[in-house]
Design an enzyme around this catalytic site. Sequence first.
Site, PDB file in Angstrom:
ATOM      1  N   ASN A  64       0.828  -1.211   0.000  1.00  0.00           N
ATOM      2  CA  ASN A  64       0.000   0.000   0.000  1.00  0.00           C
ATOM      3  C   ASN A  64       0.868   1.270   0.000  1.00  0.00           C
ATOM      4  O   ASN A  64       0.377   2.364   0.231  1.00  0.00           O
ATOM      5  CB  ASN A  64      -0.940  -0.002   1.215  1.00  0.00           C
ATOM      6  N   HIS A 104       3.384   1.909   2.106  1.00  0.00           N
ATOM      7  CA  HIS A 104       3.925   2.369   3.395  1.00  0.00           C
ATOM      8  C   HIS A 104       5.435   2.183   3.464  1.00  0.00           C
ATOM      9  O   HIS A 104       6.004   1.317   2.803  1.00  0.00           O
ATOM     10  CB  HIS A 104       3.198   1.720   4.587  1.00  0.00           C
ATOM     11  N   GLU A 133       1.640   4.440   7.513  1.00  0.00           N
ATOM     12  CA  GLU A 133       0.559   3.931   6.678  1.00  0.00           C
ATOM     13  C   GLU A 133      -0.069   5.065   5.868  1.00  0.00           C
ATOM     14  O   GLU A 133       0.029   6.235   6.255  1.00  0.00           O
ATOM     15  CB  GLU A 133      -0.514   3.304   7.576  1.00  0.00           C
TER      16      GLU A 133
END
Length: 247
Positions: free
Chosen positions: A136, A138, A143
């Site tokens: 994603n 990160h 995050e």
Amino acid sequence: MRIYEVKDYQEMSRKAANIMFAQMIQKPDSVLGLATGSTPVGIYRQLVEWYQKGDLDFSKIRSVNLDEYKGLSADNDQSYAYFMRKNLFDHVNINPENTNIPNGLEEDAQKECGRYNSVIQELGGIDLQLLGIGNNGHIGFNEPGEVFEAETHCVALTENTIQANARFFEKIEDVPRFAYSMGIKNIMQARSILLVASGESKAEALEKTIYGPISPAVPASILQLHNQVFIVADEAALSLVKERHGL
Ligand code: F6R
């Protein structure tokens, strides 16, 4: 950003280890920012091999790790402290006192984050920061979100990350829900950054990191603003970059 495309995981490990080797030769008391996860395992294996051959010396090296699960002790075999000992520290002549990892057992997040920021500062900052990348986008446990977190902070892991990390635990319920992580400013202040990626699952994140808008929605995209970033990635991880932009 300097992008090195390599064939596969093995070549990625060797190339990235080479960059770390060069850093250690140039500055034997380097402060290395280290990462865990599956991607750096081959790099650490290569560094251990060179150490065993007598080509590398860790005696003056200092290290700071990116992150640690909150709630796990250094003896827990899922902790990042344990991972680092198993994959690197136990096999080279690094002084354990020169290695730093957030203390997962510290309940007081403010206290631990403050302590860790001071550790990085007292070391004089990071010379070379090794980074993996989440699918994603990160980096560390920064995050995707609304804002870039600057310094070490306590993170609630996203469902995506919990699921991605579940493979290391017996059952998904065992994956800790919180972690301590260096922030984006801690990472960006490193004098150089080495991001490694292998496999198709990283292709989307890598494409957005290199060509996407700089946004906290893809935390790694901030690396576009750093002037000394090496990306070592294999063909599968770079597949979308090549498809959409050429290389
Ligand atoms: C680990 C870390 C994470 C990982 C990332 C990729 O210290 O900070 O950001 O680098 O989740 O993990 P792997 O390499 O397992 O795909």
